[in-house]
Design an enzyme around this catalytic site. Structure first.
Site, mmCIF file in Angstrom:
data_model
loop_
_atom_site.group_PDB
_atom_site.id
_atom_site.type_symbol
_atom_site.label_atom_id
_atom_site.label_comp_id
_atom_site.label_asym_id
_atom_site.label_seq_id
_atom_site.Cartn_x
_atom_site.Cartn_y
_atom_site.Cartn_z
ATOM 1 N N GLU A 116 0.826 -1.199 0.000
ATOM 2 C CA GLU A 116 0.000 0.000 0.000
ATOM 3 C C GLU A 116 0.867 1.259 0.000
ATOM 4 O OE1 GLU A 116 -4.045 -0.379 1.817
ATOM 5 O OE2 GLU A 116 -3.167 1.012 3.252
ATOM 6 N N GLU A 136 2.066 1.745 -3.407
ATOM 7 C CA GLU A 136 0.976 2.227 -4.254
ATOM 8 C C GLU A 136 0.749 3.720 -4.027
ATOM 9 O OE1 GLU A 136 -2.767 0.291 -3.514
ATOM 10 O OE2 GLU A 136 -3.798 1.364 -5.136
ATOM 11 N N CYS A 192 -8.339 -2.119 3.874
ATOM 12 C CA CYS A 192 -8.204 -3.350 4.650
ATOM 13 C C CYS A 192 -9.448 -3.687 5.458
ATOM 14 C CB CYS A 192 -6.982 -3.324 5.539
ATOM 15 S SG CYS A 192 -6.646 -1.734 6.228
ATOM 16 N N SER A 213 -7.465 1.877 -2.402
ATOM 17 C CA SER A 213 -6.241 1.126 -2.695
ATOM 18 C C SER A 213 -6.647 -0.229 -3.266
ATOM 19 C CB SER A 213 -5.452 0.929 -1.401
ATOM 20 O OG SER A 213 -4.572 -0.161 -1.556
ATOM 21 N N LYS A 243 -15.432 -9.965 7.773
ATOM 22 C CA LYS A 243 -14.395 -10.777 7.142
ATOM 23 C C LYS A 243 -14.953 -12.105 6.637
ATOM 24 C CE LYS A 243 -10.618 -8.257 8.017
ATOM 25 N NZ LYS A 243 -9.803 -7.715 6.939
ATOM 26 N N GLU A 282 -16.226 -11.193 3.376
ATOM 27 C CA GLU A 282 -15.106 -10.853 2.500
ATOM 28 C C GLU A 282 -14.456 -12.128 1.955
ATOM 29 O OE1 GLU A 282 -11.437 -9.454 4.290
ATOM 30 O OE2 GLU A 282 -11.091 -8.065 2.643
ATOM 31 N N GLU A 313 -13.880 -12.278 -5.902
ATOM 32 C CA GLU A 313 -12.588 -11.664 -6.249
ATOM 33 C C GLU A 313 -11.463 -12.184 -5.359
ATOM 34 O OE1 GLU A 313 -15.173 -9.987 -5.116
ATOM 35 O OE2 GLU A 313 -15.938 -8.723 -6.730
ATOM 36 N N CYS A 322 -10.551 -2.034 14.367
ATOM 37 C CA CYS A 322 -10.826 -3.452 14.583
ATOM 38 C C CYS A 322 -10.841 -3.853 16.055
ATOM 39 C CB CYS A 322 -9.797 -4.299 13.859
ATOM 40 S SG CYS A 322 -9.770 -3.984 12.102
HETATM 41 S S1 SF4 Z 1 -13.430 -5.261 12.465
HETATM 42 FE FE1 SF4 Z 1 -14.514 -3.540 11.605
HETATM 43 S S2 SF4 Z 1 -12.891 -2.117 11.102
HETATM 44 FE FE2 SF4 Z 1 -11.932 -4.086 11.388
HETATM 45 S S3 SF4 Z 1 -11.899 -4.997 9.369
HETATM 46 FE FE3 SF4 Z 1 -13.761 -5.680 10.326
HETATM 47 S S4 SF4 Z 1 -15.248 -4.233 9.618
HETATM 48 FE FE4 SF4 Z 1 -13.302 -3.305 9.281
#
Ligand code: SF4
Ligand SMILES: Cc1cc2nc3c(=O)[nH]c(=O)nc-3n(C[C@H](O)[C@H](O)[C@H](O)COP(=O)(O)O)c2cc1C
Ligand code: SF4
Ligand code: SF4
Ligand code: SF4
Ligand code: SF4
Ligand code: SF4
Ligand code: SF4
Ligand code: SF4
Ligand code: FES
Ligand code: FES
Ligand code: FES
Ligand code: FES
Lengths: 611, 166, 590
Positions: C284, C287, C304, C324, C363, C366, C371, C512
């Site tokens: 990053e 970048e 992230c 990014s 996550k 995600e 992708e 987080c």
């Molecule tokens: S805990 Fe919250 S801030 Fe951290 S990656 Fe997950 S969604 Fe994003």
């Protein structure tokens, strides 16, 4: 326009209103008049008068005249004469009234009240005990014509306040008048104004609460439909007193006629410069807007109402902060009820002492009640505070229909309680009604007779509050539902003595801990019927009987020996529960009967009874 | 997960959306317009389905869940189309003590639907309403704009319904 | 702040005049129960379990006011422990229970449930009503969140946190009265609406009405499977919260115990996401420098946080090119495991089950993005939350507090202090600055603590002067956490009011450390501790303890570039470590 122009206009308008020759014909055309056919009557009167080429006939719609049973009502005014009232008018009668009375000057007695020499409503007992302050213009002026209002001192109070009084003096006079809010709680209006006036803010608001959600109450609707300018004028006065330049009228959506007339009134007031910028040259700006409700009783509660105007769910919020400190969009806001406001112009015209000359020491002025239910003269009545319930029910309302025995009167709607014969001599005012276990509320007065079951009535009100609870707080959302379930159980004959205790406990907790007054008062109808009609509850719980014969699960429909065997009942029974041969006594199979009562109504020999 | 819109909510040239958009533009900038926009939308569309609320949400920048919350809070909003004729039976206190429940039973039996439902032919929607303000004429019903009062005799109902079946 | 004197249960206290009775009572050592109140988030006075008796200078207040919103006043006398109050509180809790799916024994929140605890404290032993209950709707269609309406107590905490805190408004009250529910619009599944799966609503929920979608069983199955090689990575923020599952104070760092526990659970390799956090900085940072020097799209915004990515895709698609292209550390890690690591140890990448432990519910979704695959293999197969790891440790019957510290496996277990602080808001920015500044100045700078990046202010901004191409250049940075703050920053950029080069966004307030997968901190505990602050401090202290504190100093990362990737933003990096984004429509009905 300035004050001189207002006075000039008043002189001219008064001449038009009090016709110097010919007739002024007024048709009661509030919602319920319209429902009864007032529009046809109006149209027919006009058409016939035009067809006959009559001159000097002024036919106007007006607001509520007050006696629903006689709707549609037509009143004819002529210079130097007492008015003449025609009742239950239809197109045919209207045509005849034109042909005889308006064209030839011959009154038509057969369309008048059937009571000897009575020529008009003023002469009947229904009106004699009343004192019309709030309803002074209702049923007389044309609510869609600002000139009529101006003719009868309209906007004079505003003119007086704006040109001769400071804001502080305006608040002080309101305090001195002793006016208490007519929306339910009876909070002194002057005090409320003074709280908001004290706050410094870039913007303040005044709101007219026209949500009138109490089922069976229609005082506010009648005022809005019959005399909308009185409310607008009062809002402007209140705005001046507290320093608000913007007002909102929150009107329930079920009142389209009121909204229509308000819109006309606002437009006309703006055109004449009685609303808007620099009113009467005083430098005071005041504007109003209408906001429509969408069917939620709780939006009559101030904080829910504010949420609703803000476009949100009408959920109440905790008080304090009170709206006078933090209201609409967080700004100081005064909320006044329609009837409260309708008193205000006259208080400023005639003074605080004048106002206090009506009513009692702690409850000055008059109160409008919507008299309904099991009563002969249903309608709208305005009485000075302090007359007794008995006078209202027996002298004005003329008791229960069909010779049935009076059982109780419910005041305060779903937040109130019932008052029985024992307390009928109570003089009506805010504090006395609370003392006998009910409350003034907004003015619904529903009479019930021996045919009504009090457990069922309590259930009805609770069903209403369960439906209308906003659902925010635990005791109201969950608790009222559990109370309703218990009442359902009792009316189904499955109640236990423990249920009565649980009802009591739940009721106490809901009253004590609910967030807003809807929940805090929701148990009242149950508590008050439990107190006054304990025997009826016990009959349901212990004997599994509904003494009034209302609760279907607890009664049997039986055919007596009076049966002539005509078979009529067999035909109406939806579940084929009745059998029998022609000309012989019929019988009902109790296991099939759903107790709809259709057969009772069908039998011409009164041979079917509830047991 | 969908990346492309699959519903046919092409609103650009539906005149009803054009009308709604015009209304929104006329009140935009004022505070707290969600209620009045929903009211206007219901007037235009007759009800407030997903597509309409989505359109409103995007145009006035109020979360859809909040709009949905508002539209399910107030009893006058409806999310499903109503019948051609709307029957409202007053269950206000005055009407109730004068026997409005019998009217409800009769309508339910006649139309074979429950309160709140619409007949299969789409002709009638049956609702219980709050006080219609004509308590003096209790019991009262309202069909569309017409008020019928003093309905003590439930047998009058089939005749009244026939008028709208025509 | 002016002070006022109040008496609570006979105890006199003097508190600031803006205190509520609830807070004043704490000063007097008196605990008032609450359910709907959540400090700074939800103050709607709805549950009515915090009611008290009060009078002001002898004049009794009407009814029983709710202490969570009742402001103190001079001369106020409060009683919280009278028969009337006890009865009222019990009655309201009983009413809540009467409409609650009371299956504590098989409930996710058994033991961490605020309602359950309250019932215990009140001595509630029976529910005497048996009427109607809300119909149960269980929405488990998303990869991240399960909503169970039969457990909801309508406290509104999730509504406030999502609408007001996050500025999204996925959940709201619907219908009214007894029929009230808290749900997405038109009863959509959370999968199909504008939910970013941040899980803040889960953290706010006092009961099990909102919880993460559990993948514990999938992990056990993989571990059982002899054909699988199960590797695990743990995100920086996890170590600052995991201890709470075992009674450690909020924000106790437990890195070594965590590694030990993961090994005992049976993972074949235990690695650290901190490694790929360092890697992210390399990619990053490079970048950013490229964009700045070659006139690329600015501001560049960090990528992230998958919650933030979803937010941007749904609400600010015009900023997608600003993001990014770097994958998140979780995904970078997975991609490296199944390529570099597999190659190096000669493992068939198909046999690798890549598990992550994250502070995050987003996550999980995600990891399932199409992708996020390389050559048909998902970077990460299973994403767990901190809470799930806690549960697994309990299920494995490991005595966590008694564990001795252990170290991660090599070669993906080494990390620097820069990787650690990723877990707190501002951490990515600080880590990036440490590396970028070194690269630009060509020095090993000693002054590496960027205090402008720290703290829990909603939006942090700074202007730094860095030598770009030898010319001292002003670089404007902004840090936003919580999507409502992110929206503010983007609106300002969109309106041309602000000119940033680099923006860090974390979807969760506090970053987080306060993610939706972290250990539950009850409303009561939150009166005294702020988990955002405590856990961030845990990370900063671990950073301080590291000898290596800059990402580009991480030897394993250096080796990765030398042996495999060759250079940051190079060809292989693009294939493995970078991704793209797209606009997302929501509330679509097929
Ligand atoms: S805990 Fe919250 S801030 Fe951290 S990656 Fe997950 S969604 Fe994003
Ligand atoms: C559930 C509920 C419903 C109410 N409905 C009304 C109403 O319909 N009209 C009204 O004027 N006041 C209503 N009130 C009272 C108002 O909250 C408020 O007290 C009143 O409008 C104040 O005006 P006043 O001081 O002029 O009476 C209601 C209160 C509650 C708790
Ligand atoms: S008392 Fe009833 S209406 Fe009032 S806030 Fe509570 S739930 Fe809503
Ligand atoms: S009450 Fe109704 S169901 Fe019963 S016998 Fe009479 S008509 Fe039939
Ligand atoms: S209608 Fe009356 S008289 Fe006729 S059969 Fe029935 S009960 Fe007998
Ligand atoms: S949410 Fe709490 S009270 Fe409800 S079942 Fe689960 S643990 Fe028990
Ligand atoms: S608390 Fe009692 S009932 Fe519940 S699991 Fe333990 S032993 Fe069994
Ligand atoms: S996960 Fe985040 S975005 Fe989704 S409902 Fe919960 S708080 Fe809102
Ligand atoms: S889902 Fe949880 S936080 Fe949201 S209202 Fe229900 S109980 Fe409260
Ligand atoms: S006569 Fe006015 S309301 Fe009926
Ligand atoms: S945009 Fe997807 S539903 Fe229309
Ligand atoms: S109660 Fe039915 S019209 Fe008022
Ligand atoms: S009402 Fe105070 S905590 Fe819920």
């Amino acid at each position: 326009m300035n004050i001189n122009e207002l006075n000039e206009l008043k002189g001219k308008a008064l001449k038009d209103l009090t016709v110097s020759e010919g007739y002024r014909v007024v048709v009661g055309a509030a919602s319920c008049g319209i429902a009864a056919g007032a529009k046809t009557v109006l149209a027919t009167l006009q058409k016939e008068a035009d067809a006959k080429g009559l001159k000097n006939i002024n036919i106007v719609p007006a607001g509520c005249i007050g006696m629903c049973v006689y709707e549609p009502i037509v009143e004819v005014f002529a210079p130097g004469q007492d008015k003449v009232t025609y009742i239950n008018v239809d197109a045919e009668k209207a045509a005849k009234i034109v042909a005889e009375h308006l064209a030839k000057g011959n009154q038509v007695p057969e369309y008048m009240i059937k009571d000897g020499a009575v020529r008009n409503l003023n002469e009947i007992q229904f009106y004699q005990k009343q004192k019309r302050v709030v309803l002074k213009n209702c049923g007389y002026i044309n609510p869609e014509d600002i000139n009529d209002y101006i003719a009868l001192d309209g906007y004079q109070a505003l003119a007086k306040v704006l040109t001769t009084m400071t804001s502080e003096e305006t608040v002080e006079l309101m305090k001195a008048s002793g006016l208490r809010g007519r929306g339910g709680a009876g909070f002194p209006t002057g005090m409320k104004w003074s709280f908001a006036a004290k706050n410094v803010a870039d913007q303040k608001y005044i709101i007219c609460n026209a949500d009138e959600g109490d089922p069976g109450a229609f005082m506010d609707r009648s005022v809005l439909e019959g005399d909308p300018h009185a409310v607008l004028e009062a809002m402007a006065i209140g705005g001046y007193a507290i320093g608000a330049t913007k007002g909102f009228l929150y009107v329930r959506a079920e009142y389209p006629v009121a909204v229509h007339r308000l819109k006309i009134a606002i437009k006309q007031a703006k055109e004449l410069g009685l609303m808007g910028k620099n009113i009467l040259g005083s430098g005071f700006d005041f504007d109003v807007d209408i906001r429509l409700g969408a069917g939620a009783f709780v939006c009559g509660e101030e904080t829910a109402l504010i949420a609703s105007i803000e476009g949100k769910r009408g959920m109440s919020r905790n008080k304090p902060p009170f709206p006078a400190n933090k209201g609409l969009w967080g700004k100081p806001t005064v909320i006044n009820n329609v009837e409260t406001l309708a008193n205000i112009p006259q208080i400023y015209l005639h003074g605080a002492e004048w106002f206090k000359s009506f009513g009692t020491e702690k409850s000055a002025g008059t109160k409008v009640f919507a008299l309904g239910g099991k009563i002969n003269n249903t309608g709208l009545v305005e009485i000075p505070m302090g007359i007794t319930l008995r006078e209202v029910i027996y002298d004005i309302g003329e008791g229960c229909p069909n010779g049935k025995a009076f059982k109780a009167v419910q005041t305060g709607g779903p937040s109130g309680g019932c008052i029985t014969t024992a307390d009928l001599d109570t003089p009506i005012d805010f504090d006395n009604l609370v003392a006998v276990g009910s409350m003034m509320g907004s003015g619904g007065m529903i009479v019930v007779d021996e045919d009504n079951c009090m457990v069922d009535i309590a259930r009805f009100f609770l069903d209403f509050t369960v439906d209308e609870s906003c659902g925010k707080c635990t005791p109201c959302r969950e608790g009222t539902r559990r109370m309703l379930e218990i009442l359902d159980k009792i009316t189904l004959g499955k109640g236990t003595p423990k249920d009565l205790e649980t009802l009591d406990e739940l009721a106490a907790n809901i009253r004590l801990t609910s967030l807003c007054a809807l929940g805090q008062t929701a148990p009242n109808p149950v508590l008050s019927t439990m107190k006054h009609f304990k025997d009826e509850y016990e009959a349901h719980v212990f004997d599994k009987k509904c003494p009034a014969g209302v609760c279907q699960a607890l009664l049997s429909i039986v055919i007596t020996d009076d049966c002539k065997g005509c078979t009529k009942c067999v035909k109406v029974c939806p579940v084929d529960a009745i059998t029998g041969k022609v000309k012989e006594k019929h019988v009902i199979d109790d296991s099939k009967c759903i107790k709809c009562g259709a057969c009772i109504d069908a039998c011409s020999f009164k041979a079917i009874i509830k047991k | 997960m969908q990346n492309e819109c699959k519903c046919n909510c092409n609103t650009a040239d539906d005149p009803r959306y054009v009308e709604l958009k015009a209304y929104i533009d006329s009140v935009k900038g004022n505070e707290g317009i969600a209620m009045s926009v929903l009211q206007e939308a219901q007037t235009i569309f007759g009800y407030l389905p997903l597509e309409v609320q989505k359109f409103i949400s995007q145009n006035i920048d109020v979360p859809l869940a909040e709009l949905y919350g508002v539209s399910t809070f107030y009893s006058q909003f409806t999310l499903t189309p109503r019948g051609k004729h709307h029957i409202g039976i007053c269950l206000g206190t005055a009407c109730y003590v004068r026997g409005a429940q019998k009217l409800v039973d009769k309508f339910v039996a006649e139309l074979k639907i429950a309160v709140g439902e619409t007949t299969e032919d789409g002709l009638f929607t049956l609702d219980a309403t709050r006080c219609l303000g004509c308590c003096g004429l209790a019991p009262v019903i309202m069909i569309d704009e017409d008020v019928y009062g003093k309905l003590d005799d439930v047998d009058a109902i089939p005749g009244i319904l026939d008028k709208y079946r025509g | 702040m002016e002070k006022v004197n109040v008496t609570i249960n006979g105890i006199a206290v003097s508190v600031p005049s803006d205190y509520t009775v609830l807070l004043a009572a704490r000063e007097a050592g008196i605990d008032i129960p609450t359910l709907c109140y959540l400090k700074d988030i939800n103050e709607i006075a709805a549950c009515r379990v915090c009611v008290v008796e009060a009078d002001i200078n002898g004049v009794p207040m009407r009814n029983l006011p709710a202490s969570c919103v009742l402001q103190v006043q001079e001369g106020m006398n409060v009683r919280t422990n009278t028969a009337q109050v006890r009865k009222a509180v019990k009655s309201n809790v009983e009413l809540i229970l009467a409409n609650h799916n009371r299956e504590c024994l098989v409930c996710k929140r058994n033991g961490s449930c605020e309602l359950q605890k309250l019932c215990d404290e009140l001595g509630l032993t029976e529910v005497s009503y048996e009427g109607k209950m809300r119909k149960a709707v269980v929405d488990d269609l998303s990869h991240s969140i399960v909503r169970d309406s039969s457990k909801c107590i309508l406290c509104g905490r999730c509504v406030s946190v999502c609408r007001d805190g996050q500025g999204i408004g996925v959940l709201d009250f619907t219908h009214r009265g007894f029929n009230t529910e808290v749900a997405p619009a038109f009863d959509f599944s959370m999968r199909d609406v504008d939910c970013i799966f941040c899980g803040q609503c889960i953290n706010a929920c006092p009961v099990a009405a909102l919880k993460e979608k559990s993948n514990i069983d999938d992990v056990w199955a993989a571990i059982e499977d002899p054909d699988k090689i199960v590797v695990v990575q743990t995100a920086p923020a996890v170590r600052a919260s995991l201890g709470e599952e075992f009674g450690f104070p909020v924000g106790t760092p437990v890195t070594g115990k965590m590694v030990a526990a993961l090994k005992r659970i049976g993972f074949d390799k235990v690695f650290d996401t901190n490694f790929s956090a360092d890697l992210t900085i390399m990619e990053e940072g490079t970048e950013l420098l490229n964009r700045v020097t070659t006139g690329g799209k600015l501001p560049m915004i960090t990528s992230c946080s998958p919650g933030w990515i979803r937010f941007c895709e749904m609400k600010y698609p015009d900023f997608l090119d600003n993001l990014s292209t770097c994958k998140s550390p979780q995904q970078m890690f997975g991609a490296i495991v199944k390529s570099y690591y597999a190659e190096k140890f000669n493992i068939d990448p198909k046999k690798i089950v890549s598990v992550s432990v994250m502070p995050c519910t987003s996550k999980k979704t995600e990891a399932k993005r199409p992708e996020m695959q390389v050559d048909g293999l998902a970077d990460v197969d299973i994403a767990l939350t901190t809470r799930e790891l806690g549960d697994m440790i309990k299920q494995a019957r490991i005595n966590f507090p008694a564990l001795a510290d252990e170290e991660c496996d090599s070669i993906l277990g080494e990390y620097t202090g820069a990787g650690v602080i990723f877990g707190a808001t501002g951490g990515v920015m600080e880590a990036a600055l440490r590396t970028v500044a070194d690269i630009l100045t060509g020095q090993d700078l000693k002054d590496i603590e960027y205090n402008v990046c720290r703290g829990i202010e909603g939006v942090k901004e700074a202007t730094l002067t860095l030598p770009i191409g030898g010319v001292p250049t002003e670089i404007n940075i902004a840090i936003a956490h919580g999507t409502a703050n992110a929206a503010k920053v983007l609106d300002a950029v969109r309106a041309g009011e602000k000119n940033y080069h680099f923006i860090e966004v974390m979807a969760c307030p506090g970053g987080c450390v306060h993610g939706g997968g972290q250990s539950h901190v009850s409303a009561k505990a939150r009166l005294d501790v702020n988990p955002k602050v405590n856990r961030a401090n845990a990370l900063y202290s671990e950073d301080e303890r590291q000898t290596l504190r800059k990402s580009h100093d991480n030897p394993e990362v250096k080796a990765l570039y030398a042996d495999f990737l060759k250079e940051p933003n190079g060809h292989l990096s693009h294939k493995l470590l970078h991704t793209h984004y797209h606009k997302r429509d929501v509330y679509c009905q097929d």
